[in-house]
Motif scaffolding. Sequence first.
Motif, PDB file in Angstrom:
ATOM      1  N   MET A 120       1.061  -1.521   0.261  1.00 44.16           N
ATOM      2  CA  MET A 120      -0.095   0.246  -0.066  1.00 44.16           C
ATOM      3  C   MET A 120       1.470   1.328  -0.305  1.00 44.16           C
ATOM      4  O   MET A 120       0.417   2.341  -0.195  1.00 44.16           O
ATOM      5  N   PHE A 121       1.871   0.853   0.270  1.00 42.38           N
ATOM      6  CA  PHE A 121       3.158   2.219   0.480  1.00 42.38           C
ATOM      7  C   PHE A 121       3.391   2.336  -1.005  1.00 42.38           C
ATOM      8  O   PHE A 121       4.317   3.764  -1.175  1.00 42.38           O
ATOM      9  N   ARG A 122       4.002   1.604  -1.511  1.00 35.51           N
ATOM     10  CA  ARG A 122       4.381   2.095  -3.101  1.00 35.51           C
ATOM     11  C   ARG A 122       3.263   2.826  -3.964  1.00 35.51           C
ATOM     12  O   ARG A 122       1.773   3.283  -3.577  1.00 35.51           O
ATOM     13  N   LYS A 123       4.104   3.768  -4.531  1.00 33.09           N
ATOM     14  CA  LYS A 123       3.575   5.118  -5.639  1.00 33.09           C
ATOM     15  C   LYS A 123       2.149   4.518  -6.184  1.00 33.09           C
ATOM     16  O   LYS A 123       2.846   3.444  -6.637  1.00 33.09           O
ATOM     17  N   GLY A 124       1.133   5.184  -5.973  1.00 26.24           N
ATOM     18  CA  GLY A 124       0.383   4.774  -6.695  1.00 26.24           C
ATOM     19  C   GLY A 124      -0.941   4.083  -6.647  1.00 26.24           C
ATOM     20  O   GLY A 124      -1.825   3.810  -7.409  1.00 26.24           O
ATOM     21  N   ASN A 125      -0.612   3.475  -5.264  1.00 29.38           N
ATOM     22  CA  ASN A 125      -1.333   2.613  -4.428  1.00 29.38           C
ATOM     23  C   ASN A 125      -1.953   3.761  -3.353  1.00 29.38           C
ATOM     24  O   ASN A 125      -2.346   3.299  -2.202  1.00 29.38           O
ATOM     25  N   LEU A 126      -2.398   4.925  -4.032  1.00 23.59           N
ATOM     26  CA  LEU A 126      -3.744   5.836  -2.985  1.00 23.59           C
ATOM     27  C   LEU A 126      -4.273   5.364  -2.112  1.00 23.59           C
ATOM     28  O   LEU A 126      -4.945   5.532  -1.371  1.00 23.59           O
ATOM     29  N   LEU A 127      -5.374   4.966  -3.065  1.00 21.19           N
ATOM     30  CA  LEU A 127      -6.807   5.325  -2.871  1.00 21.19           C
ATOM     31  C   LEU A 127      -6.428   3.576  -2.195  1.00 21.19           C
ATOM     32  O   LEU A 127      -7.512   3.491  -1.563  1.00 21.19           O
ATOM     33  N   GLU A 128      -6.210   2.402  -2.664  1.00 23.39           N
ATOM     34  CA  GLU A 128      -5.851   1.633  -1.674  1.00 23.39           C
ATOM     35  C   GLU A 128      -5.454   1.099  -0.598  1.00 23.39           C
ATOM     36  O   GLU A 128      -5.796   0.495   0.578  1.00 23.39           O
ATOM     37  N   PHE A 129      -4.965   2.599   0.341  1.00 17.49           N
ATOM     38  CA  PHE A 129      -3.834   2.787   1.232  1.00 17.49           C
ATOM     39  C   PHE A 129      -5.091   3.479   1.616  1.00 17.49           C
ATOM     40  O   PHE A 129      -5.002   3.009   2.765  1.00 17.49           O
ATOM     41  N   LEU A 130      -5.605   4.375   0.970  1.00 17.01           N
ATOM     42  CA  LEU A 130      -6.927   4.978   1.954  1.00 17.01           C
ATOM     43  C   LEU A 130      -7.957   3.560   2.616  1.00 17.01           C
ATOM     44  O   LEU A 130      -8.495   3.618   3.992  1.00 17.01           O
ATOM     45  N   ALA A 131      -8.295   2.804   1.489  1.00 18.79           N
ATOM     46  CA  ALA A 131      -8.975   2.095   1.526  1.00 18.79           C
ATOM     47  C   ALA A 131      -8.394   0.888   3.314  1.00 18.79           C
ATOM     48  O   ALA A 131      -9.588   1.143   3.814  1.00 18.79           O
ATOM     49  N   VAL A 132      -7.685   0.344   2.802  1.00 15.09           N
ATOM     50  CA  VAL A 132      -6.888  -0.245   4.092  1.00 15.09           C
ATOM     51  C   VAL A 132      -6.910   0.769   5.048  1.00 15.09           C
ATOM     52  O   VAL A 132      -6.912  -0.033   6.071  1.00 15.09           O
ATOM     53  N   ALA A 133      -6.474   1.241   5.278  1.00 17.16           N
ATOM     54  CA  ALA A 133      -6.325   2.333   6.456  1.00 17.16           C
ATOM     55  C   ALA A 133      -7.711   3.237   7.093  1.00 17.16           C
ATOM     56  O   ALA A 133      -7.743   2.177   8.484  1.00 17.16           O
ATOM     57  N   VAL A 134      -8.450   3.117   6.564  1.00 18.01           N
ATOM     58  CA  VAL A 134     -10.439   3.046   6.780  1.00 18.01           C
ATOM     59  C   VAL A 134     -11.150   1.617   7.509  1.00 18.01           C
ATOM     60  O   VAL A 134     -11.383   1.649   8.565  1.00 18.01           O
ATOM     61  N   LEU A 135     -10.173   0.584   6.880  1.00 18.05           N
ATOM     62  CA  LEU A 135     -10.605  -0.533   7.558  1.00 18.05           C
ATOM     63  C   LEU A 135      -9.981  -0.715   8.806  1.00 18.05           C
ATOM     64  O   LEU A 135     -10.644  -1.404   9.495  1.00 18.05           O
ATOM     65  N   VAL A 136      -8.359  -0.394   8.998  1.00 16.10           N
ATOM     66  CA  VAL A 136      -7.873  -0.744   9.729  1.00 16.10           C
ATOM     67  C   VAL A 136      -8.690   0.498  11.239  1.00 16.10           C
ATOM     68  O   VAL A 136      -8.655  -0.596  11.895  1.00 16.10           O
ATOM     69  N   VAL A 137      -8.940   1.629  10.594  1.00 16.15           N
ATOM     70  CA  VAL A 137      -9.573   2.583  11.712  1.00 16.15           C
ATOM     71  C   VAL A 137     -10.726   2.010  12.199  1.00 16.15           C
ATOM     72  O   VAL A 137     -11.424   2.377  13.795  1.00 16.15           O
ATOM     73  N   LEU A 138     -11.991   1.077  10.868  1.00 15.53           N
ATOM     74  CA  LEU A 138     -12.979   1.015  11.949  1.00 15.53           C
ATOM     75  C   LEU A 138     -12.288   0.143  12.662  1.00 15.53           C
ATOM     76  O   LEU A 138     -13.987  -0.031  13.525  1.00 15.53           O
ATOM     77  N   ASN A 139     -11.688  -1.567  12.317  1.00 15.83           N
ATOM     78  CA  ASN A 139     -11.430  -2.165  13.629  1.00 15.83           C
ATOM     79  C   ASN A 139     -11.541  -1.435  14.769  1.00 15.83           C
ATOM     80  O   ASN A 139     -11.604  -1.897  15.898  1.00 15.83           O
ATOM     81  N   PHE A 140     -10.335  -0.696  14.728  1.00 11.58           N
ATOM     82  CA  PHE A 140      -9.884  -0.068  16.212  1.00 11.58           C
ATOM     83  C   PHE A 140     -10.974   0.751  16.637  1.00 11.58           C
ATOM     84  O   PHE A 140     -11.500   0.720  17.711  1.00 11.58           O
ATOM     85  N   ALA A 141     -12.149   1.283  16.155  1.00 16.18           N
ATOM     86  CA  ALA A 141     -13.673   2.249  16.505  1.00 16.18           C
ATOM     87  C   ALA A 141     -14.120   0.510  17.481  1.00 16.18           C
ATOM     88  O   ALA A 141     -14.569   1.220  18.443  1.00 16.18           O
ATOM     89  N   LEU A 142     -14.246  -0.101  16.585  1.00 18.30           N
ATOM     90  CA  LEU A 142     -14.959  -1.525  17.864  1.00 18.30           C
ATOM     91  C   LEU A 142     -14.418  -1.949  18.143  1.00 18.30           C
ATOM     92  O   LEU A 142     -14.447  -2.690  19.896  1.00 18.30           O
ATOM     93  N   LEU A 143     -12.983  -1.841  18.745  1.00 19.12           N
ATOM     94  CA  LEU A 143     -12.608  -2.539  19.962  1.00 19.12           C
ATOM     95  C   LEU A 143     -12.345  -2.118  21.086  1.00 19.12           C
ATOM     96  O   LEU A 143     -12.337  -2.163  22.190  1.00 19.12           O
ATOM     97  N   VAL A 144     -12.696  -0.130  20.793  1.00 18.36           N
ATOM     98  CA  VAL A 144     -12.261   0.857  21.862  1.00 18.36           C
ATOM     99  C   VAL A 144     -13.848   0.324  22.599  1.00 18.36           C
ATOM    100  O   VAL A 144     -13.487   0.658  23.749  1.00 18.36           O
ATOM    101  N   VAL A 145     -14.939   0.025  22.128  1.00 16.06           N
ATOM    102  CA  VAL A 145     -16.193  -0.084  22.230  1.00 16.06           C
ATOM    103  C   VAL A 145     -16.479  -1.231  23.065  1.00 16.06           C
ATOM    104  O   VAL A 145     -16.553  -1.573  24.352  1.00 16.06           O
ATOM    105  N   VAL A 146     -14.957  -2.221  22.723  1.00 16.19           N
ATOM    106  CA  VAL A 146     -15.297  -3.394  23.651  1.00 16.19           C
ATOM    107  C   VAL A 146     -14.489  -3.650  25.204  1.00 16.19           C
ATOM    108  O   VAL A 146     -15.091  -4.173  25.643  1.00 16.19           O
ATOM    109  N   PHE A 147     -13.647  -3.021  24.648  1.00 12.72           N
ATOM    110  CA  PHE A 147     -12.656  -2.304  25.820  1.00 12.72           C
ATOM    111  C   PHE A 147     -12.986  -1.497  27.467  1.00 12.72           C
ATOM    112  O   PHE A 147     -13.227  -1.672  28.036  1.00 12.72           O
ATOM    113  N   GLU A 148     -14.023  -0.763  25.918  1.00 16.28           N
ATOM    114  CA  GLU A 148     -14.584   0.574  27.271  1.00 16.28           C
ATOM    115  C   GLU A 148     -15.951  -0.033  27.886  1.00 16.28           C
ATOM    116  O   GLU A 148     -16.680   0.926  28.715  1.00 16.28           O
ATOM    117  N   HIS A 149     -16.302  -1.318  27.484  1.00 16.73           N
ATOM    118  CA  HIS A 149     -17.442  -1.820  27.262  1.00 16.73           C
ATOM    119  C   HIS A 149     -17.593  -2.806  29.292  1.00 16.73           C
ATOM    120  O   HIS A 149     -16.644  -2.876  29.540  1.00 16.73           O
TER     121      HIS A 149
END
Length: 275
Positions: A120-149
């Motif tokens: 994803m860090f290769r030049k020209g893969n900006l859209l793929e990198f953003l897609a993976v970043a959004v996916l990782v962030v959404l997973n982390f958001a769910l993890l925060v809910v789990v830990f804070e419950h």
Amino acid sequence: MTAEAVPKKVRADGSSGESDWNPRVDRWTGRTRAPLDILALFTIWLSCTPISTMLTFSSYRVWWITARLGLSVVYAIDIGVRAVLSKRPLRYVMAHPLSALVVLLPPLRLVFSIRLLRTMFRKGNLLEFLAVAVLVVLNFALLVVVFEHGADGASITSVPVALWWTACTVSTVGYGDYTPVTLGGRIVAVLIMGVGLTTVAVITAQIASSFMDQAAARREIADRAEGTGEEVEIAPSIPEASPAGDTSEDEHTRHLRVIDRLQAIEDLLRSEDRI
């Protein structure tokens, strides 16, 4: 008479050895590598949630445990098929202990997914990198809910609130209206900050690289035109129209005007670099 040396073949997993190499294992690994990497990224929150934490959710306890077991079954099928295709199952499993441990500890599968993130860090893969970043962030958001419950004083206890807090954290705004109070939640918060800073850096570098490429192309056109004296096609962003009503201007004069404009752009870029 001497026997010719037979070159050793390298397996898809990186290990070598003529006697251990099996093309069927390589074909299976090649077909399943990307889907398993994507599955690991989609299920970060599920694989990283401790079993003890899952048991505290009375409403989703059965569903979570079933999904977690299903994830282990998928990884078990993968290592099992590869072991059978190798024709030496026990030896193959012993030679790939990390793949075997993934069945019991699914978070270890993220180690194999690093190769996907690396591309994803290769030049020209900006859209793929953003897609993976959004996916990782959404997973982390769910993890925060789990830990804070169920934690005392916790404010991030629902998915909508977690998404709002994650957006503020990733964008480095940080209103402070919601903050994690548990150790697990704070560790995830640090990871989200890292993803946010990395994303901003990648986007900035991509934009800067695009401007530099355009400037280099224009300089190349100007140098080529100045050296050969031939008519050179100029990018659409560089206007070369003559003033209104002036039809007597010859090609050479217009050519010099274009070179002057390109030189002015180059001087402007250099002055910005010095600033």
